[in-house]
Design a protein around this motif. Structure first.
Motif, PDB file in Angstrom:
ATOM      1  N   GLY A  69      10.042   1.668  -3.916  1.00  0.00           N
ATOM      2  CA  GLY A  69      10.574   2.003  -2.598  1.00  0.00           C
ATOM      3  C   GLY A  69       9.675   3.042  -1.955  1.00  0.00           C
ATOM      4  O   GLY A  69       9.124   3.898  -2.643  1.00  0.00           O
ATOM      5  N   VAL A  70       9.509   2.947  -0.653  1.00  0.00           N
ATOM      6  CA  VAL A  70       8.680   3.904   0.057  1.00  0.00           C
ATOM      7  C   VAL A  70       9.461   4.380   1.283  1.00  0.00           C
ATOM      8  O   VAL A  70      10.152   3.577   1.933  1.00  0.00           O
ATOM      9  N   ALA A  71       9.392   5.678   1.545  1.00  0.00           N
ATOM     10  CA  ALA A  71      10.187   6.247   2.636  1.00  0.00           C
ATOM     11  C   ALA A  71       9.932   5.495   3.939  1.00  0.00           C
ATOM     12  O   ALA A  71       8.792   5.236   4.306  1.00  0.00           O
ATOM     13  N   GLY A  72      10.992   5.127   4.598  1.00  0.00           N
ATOM     14  CA  GLY A  72      10.879   4.361   5.841  1.00  0.00           C
ATOM     15  C   GLY A  72      10.854   2.866   5.612  1.00  0.00           C
ATOM     16  O   GLY A  72      11.039   2.081   6.543  1.00  0.00           O
ATOM     17  N   GLY A  73      10.632   2.458   4.363  1.00  0.00           N
ATOM     18  CA  GLY A  73      10.652   1.026   4.027  1.00  0.00           C
ATOM     19  C   GLY A  73       9.299   0.372   4.187  1.00  0.00           C
ATOM     20  O   GLY A  73       8.490   0.769   5.026  1.00  0.00           O
ATOM     21  N   VAL A  74       9.043  -0.621   3.347  1.00  0.00           N
ATOM     22  CA  VAL A  74       7.838  -1.434   3.477  1.00  0.00           C
ATOM     23  C   VAL A  74       7.988  -2.257   4.756  1.00  0.00           C
ATOM     24  O   VAL A  74       9.033  -2.860   4.990  1.00  0.00           O
ATOM     25  N   LEU A 102       8.794  -3.198  -2.680  1.00  0.00           N
ATOM     26  CA  LEU A 102       7.900  -4.123  -3.385  1.00  0.00           C
ATOM     27  C   LEU A 102       8.532  -4.482  -4.719  1.00  0.00           C
ATOM     28  O   LEU A 102       8.904  -3.591  -5.485  1.00  0.00           O
ATOM     29  N   GLU A 103       8.669  -5.776  -4.972  1.00  0.00           N
ATOM     30  CA  GLU A 103       9.123  -6.230  -6.292  1.00  0.00           C
ATOM     31  C   GLU A 103       7.885  -6.514  -7.132  1.00  0.00           C
ATOM     32  O   GLU A 103       7.025  -7.305  -6.737  1.00  0.00           O
ATOM     33  N   ILE A 104       7.816  -5.878  -8.289  1.00  0.00           N
ATOM     34  CA  ILE A 104       6.628  -5.900  -9.148  1.00  0.00           C
ATOM     35  C   ILE A 104       6.983  -6.575 -10.465  1.00  0.00           C
ATOM     36  O   ILE A 104       7.968  -6.197 -11.098  1.00  0.00           O
ATOM     37  N   THR A 105       6.223  -7.593 -10.849  1.00  0.00           N
ATOM     38  CA  THR A 105       6.625  -8.450 -11.959  1.00  0.00           C
ATOM     39  C   THR A 105       5.676  -8.362 -13.147  1.00  0.00           C
ATOM     40  O   THR A 105       4.491  -8.711 -13.008  1.00  0.00           O
ATOM     41  N   LEU A 106       6.150  -7.911 -14.270  1.00  0.00           N
ATOM     42  CA  LEU A 106       5.473  -7.935 -15.585  1.00  0.00           C
ATOM     43  C   LEU A 106       4.164  -7.138 -15.654  1.00  0.00           C
ATOM     44  O   LEU A 106       3.965  -6.357 -16.576  1.00  0.00           O
ATOM     45  N   MET A 107       3.254  -7.380 -14.720  1.00  0.00           N
ATOM     46  CA  MET A 107       2.018  -6.592 -14.665  1.00  0.00           C
ATOM     47  C   MET A 107       1.939  -5.975 -13.281  1.00  0.00           C
ATOM     48  O   MET A 107       1.953  -6.685 -12.285  1.00  0.00           O
ATOM     49  N   GLY A 108       1.844  -4.653 -13.255  1.00  0.00           N
ATOM     50  CA  GLY A 108       1.950  -3.957 -11.977  1.00  0.00           C
ATOM     51  C   GLY A 108       0.629  -3.843 -11.240  1.00  0.00           C
ATOM     52  O   GLY A 108      -0.441  -4.099 -11.790  1.00  0.00           O
ATOM     53  N   PRO A 109       0.710  -3.443  -9.985  1.00  0.00           N
ATOM     54  CA  PRO A 109      -0.474  -3.376  -9.120  1.00  0.00           C
ATOM     55  C   PRO A 109      -1.161  -2.013  -9.172  1.00  0.00           C
ATOM     56  O   PRO A 109      -0.687  -1.076  -9.832  1.00  0.00           O
ATOM     57  N   GLU A 110      -2.273  -1.917  -8.468  1.00  0.00           N
ATOM     58  CA  GLU A 110      -2.906  -0.636  -8.176  1.00  0.00           C
ATOM     59  C   GLU A 110      -2.966  -0.525  -6.654  1.00  0.00           C
ATOM     60  O   GLU A 110      -3.452  -1.439  -5.975  1.00  0.00           O
ATOM     61  N   LEU A 111      -2.437   0.575  -6.142  1.00  0.00           N
ATOM     62  CA  LEU A 111      -2.223   0.710  -4.700  1.00  0.00           C
ATOM     63  C   LEU A 111      -2.802   2.029  -4.194  1.00  0.00           C
ATOM     64  O   LEU A 111      -2.687   3.053  -4.872  1.00  0.00           O
ATOM     65  N   ALA A 112      -3.393   2.003  -3.017  1.00  0.00           N
ATOM     66  CA  ALA A 112      -3.903   3.235  -2.402  1.00  0.00           C
ATOM     67  C   ALA A 112      -3.132   3.500  -1.119  1.00  0.00           C
ATOM     68  O   ALA A 112      -2.960   2.600  -0.291  1.00  0.00           O
ATOM     69  N   PHE A 113      -2.667   4.738  -0.961  1.00  0.00           N
ATOM     70  CA  PHE A 113      -1.884   5.122   0.219  1.00  0.00           C
ATOM     71  C   PHE A 113      -2.796   5.866   1.188  1.00  0.00           C
ATOM     72  O   PHE A 113      -3.556   6.738   0.773  1.00  0.00           O
ATOM     73  N   ASP A 114      -2.721   5.563   2.479  1.00  0.00           N
ATOM     74  CA  ASP A 114      -3.586   6.261   3.436  1.00  0.00           C
ATOM     75  C   ASP A 114      -2.826   7.269   4.299  1.00  0.00           C
ATOM     76  O   ASP A 114      -3.380   7.809   5.252  1.00  0.00           O
ATOM     77  N   VAL A 115      -1.553   7.499   3.953  1.00  0.00           N
ATOM     78  CA  VAL A 115      -0.756   8.525   4.651  1.00  0.00           C
ATOM     79  C   VAL A 115       0.127   9.233   3.635  1.00  0.00           C
ATOM     80  O   VAL A 115       0.361   8.721   2.533  1.00  0.00           O
ATOM     81  N   ASP A 116       0.611  10.422   3.998  1.00  0.00           N
ATOM     82  CA  ASP A 116       1.583  11.122   3.158  1.00  0.00           C
ATOM     83  C   ASP A 116       2.912  10.381   3.220  1.00  0.00           C
ATOM     84  O   ASP A 116       3.345   9.975   4.306  1.00  0.00           O
ATOM     85  N   THR A 117       3.550  10.250   2.080  1.00  0.00           N
ATOM     86  CA  THR A 117       4.865   9.607   2.065  1.00  0.00           C
ATOM     87  C   THR A 117       5.593   9.981   0.777  1.00  0.00           C
ATOM     88  O   THR A 117       5.131  10.852   0.027  1.00  0.00           O
ATOM     89  N   THR A 118       6.735   9.350   0.557  1.00  0.00           N
ATOM     90  CA  THR A 118       7.490   9.538  -0.683  1.00  0.00           C
ATOM     91  C   THR A 118       7.805   8.156  -1.247  1.00  0.00           C
ATOM     92  O   THR A 118       8.173   7.262  -0.490  1.00  0.00           O
ATOM     93  N   ILE A 119       7.632   8.004  -2.566  1.00  0.00           N
ATOM     94  CA  ILE A 119       7.963   6.730  -3.194  1.00  0.00           C
ATOM     95  C   ILE A 119       8.953   6.953  -4.335  1.00  0.00           C
ATOM     96  O   ILE A 119       9.148   8.081  -4.790  1.00  0.00           O
ATOM     97  N   ALA A 120       9.564   5.866  -4.784  1.00  0.00           N
ATOM     98  CA  ALA A 120      10.375   5.891  -6.004  1.00  0.00           C
ATOM     99  C   ALA A 120      10.245   4.523  -6.665  1.00  0.00           C
ATOM    100  O   ALA A 120      10.226   3.501  -5.979  1.00  0.00           O
TER     101      ALA A 120
END
Lengths: 316, 219
Positions: A118-123, A57-75
């Protein structure tokens, strides 16, 4: 791996799915798109052990709020934001495990313009002409061809990720709202007064508010041309500095068209395009000329930086 | 022919700077030959009117070998002295009215009737020189000198998909709704671009196009 998703609670200013771009179809007029800062995009993938072709996900100037419904890894790489996972601060350029039900909230932007999540496995997104990259103007790729909106569910893969922590230094971001980037002379440098390139060198151009992913309009000293008119339209690439007869030079960025008819005084070198991608409207870019040999050496140095992180041992 | 460096990730092969079918045919032939080599590092080969863009990954490309390959492949392009016969692609167009809001103005400027503009526009074969602007947008030429028209000084913010326009000596079809400054004389229901189709673009570089006037009930 079972499918999961990211629910977009707040989309931020402009959040879009990007991968390395839709190459190979420019002859059909299909723009490449892809990340504005390819270095940080690639680093985000490396930190979560993704293949190079994975989307972020490319995030520009003002970032989002996101909810994850599974276990994963992000960076999160690129621009520095204050980011929270529920109430816990999230370090930048570090792999972070996320548990199902947790929320990622972007707060204040500290430095830089664009972050990459980035999210494990890719968006996940449909592959259109070989790419998941979003091209906003043509409505192609990504999530329904557009920026993310509240209520969108972006598919991801569950249970992906190594579990161990990876950390990197990341791109050295522009400070004080200005960046110095290197340029090599363009194919129509002789359309300008001999000192025009020198005029470009060392002078700050302000990035106009009328700038976007297609290109940056640059406000600064006029670049006197010795030849009027336009070219017969010809293929162009990211980083080209086009100069219309009257008006502001335009630095072509990720969503650029495939061809253009304005003369090009120079090209930002590939190694410095990520820096340009980290500038926001109202900030300043300063050009310095370099040789093609220097450009390639700089790109090799950048690539070594990425290779180092990919070879980095997981630390726990 | 001349090879220019555009930054560190693209070469531009320049032919004589004219809009000419034969020059364009050579550009397209060179594009095909370079693609067929499938050399490492090449990301995209993009023909223009009289130039060819070769995008490459500088870290995975032997640049001097690429330049030699381009020169080698271009050696005998001069032998292309005739345009190959190609079956024209027909595009049905409803001219005028709500479909072509600028038809009457084009006719007034040309000093003829709208019917004559239609006859002149649909009465010849156009060559697709290149695609650009948006996916599937084909730059075609040349239009009859009598109906050559400058672009609108202020572009429309929204041109409907399928709109057929004139700009200078060129004509073209807007594949998707987009901003645009061309003089709109008609509209087609043909799908100029569909990413799910192979190839996605209805017309490609070097193709010949004929516009066929239809009245309501057709197209």
């Amino acid at each position: 791996m079972t499918p999961g998703s990211i629910l977009v609670l707040k989309p931020g200013l402009l959040t879009s799915i990007q991968d390395l771009g839709r190459w190979g179809h420019q002859a059909a007029g299909v723009p490449v798109a892809g990340p504005m800062d390819a270095f940080s995009h690639r680093l985000a993938n490396q930190l979560v052990a993704n293949a190079a072709g994975a989307a972020t996900l490319e995030i520009t100037l003002m970032g989002p709020e996101l909810a994850f419904d599974v276990d994963t890894t992000i960076a999160i790489t690129g621009a520095h934001f204050d980011v929270w996972c529920d109430d816990r601060p999230v370090p930048m350029a570090t792999s972070v495990p996320i548990a199902a039900g947790q929320r990622i909230r972007f707060g204040k932007r500290v430095q830089g313009a664009r972050a990459y999540l980035g999210v494990a496995g890719g968006v996940q997104a449909p592959v259109v002409l070989g790419s998941r990259a979003t091209h906003l103007v043509s409505g192609m790729g990504g999530h329904e061809g557009r920026a993310l909106a509240a209520g969108d569910r972006v598919p991801i893969l569950a249970g992906a990720g190594s579990g161990a922590t990876r950390k990197a230094a990341g791109l050295v971001l522009p400070t004080g709202g200005r960046a110095r980037v290197r340029v090599v002379p363009g194919p129509q440098a002789d359309w300008f007064h001999a000192d025009a390139l020198r005029t470009v060198s060392g002078v700050s151009f302000r990035i106009s508010p009328r700038s976007n992913r297609m290109g940056y309009r640059l406000e600064g000293p006029p670049l006197a041309r010795v030849r009027e008119g336009e070219l017969i339209s010809e293929p162009v690439g990211m980083g080209a500095i086009q100069v219309p007869g009257a008006g502001e030079p335009i630095l072509l960025m990720a969503d650029r068209q495939t061809a253009g008819g304005y003369p090009k005084i120079g090209h930002v070198i590939s190694a410095d395009l990520p820096l340009a991608g980290q500038l926001a409207p109202g900030e300043f870019v300063e050009f310095v000329t370099c040789t093609r040999q220097e450009a390639v050496a700089a790109l090799i140095a950048r690539e070594r930086q990425l290779l180092r992180y990919s070879a980095l041992r997981d630390v726990s | 022919m001349r090879i220019r460096h555009c930054g560190d990730a693209m070469l531009l092969v320049e032919f004589e700077a004219v809009i000419d079918p034969l020059i364009n045919e050579r550009v397209i032939a060179l594009a095909a030959r370079i693609r067929d080599r499938r050399a490492r590092g090449i990301q995209d080969v993009v023909p223009g009117y009289c130039t060819l863009g070769v995008h490459f990954d500088p870290l995975h490309t032997d640049l001097s070998a690429l330049e030699r390959a381009i020169e080698h492949e271009a050696r005998d392009l001069g032998a292309i002295e005739q345009l190959p016969d190609r079956a024209p692609i027909e595009i049905a167009v409803r001219y005028g009215g709500e479909w072509g809001p600028d038809l009457d103005a084009v006719a007034a400027k040309a000093g003829c009737s709208p019917a004559e503009v239609i006859a002149r526009h649909s009465g010849r074969l156009y060559r697709v020189y290149m695609l650009g602007f948006v996916p599937g947008f084909a730059y075609m030429g040349r239009v009859d000198p009598a109906i050559v028209m400058a672009r609108h000084r202020v572009p429309r913010e929204r041109v409907p998909a399928g709109s057929v326009g004139i700009a200078g000596e060129q004509t073209g079809v807007y594949p998707i709704e987009s901003p645009g400054g061309w003089q709109l004389i008609g509209r087609t229901t043909a799908t100029m671009f569909d990413a799910e189709r192979t190839p996605p673009n209805l017309v490609g570089p070097g193709d010949l196009v004929r516009f066929v006037a239809v009245t309501d009930g057709g197209a």
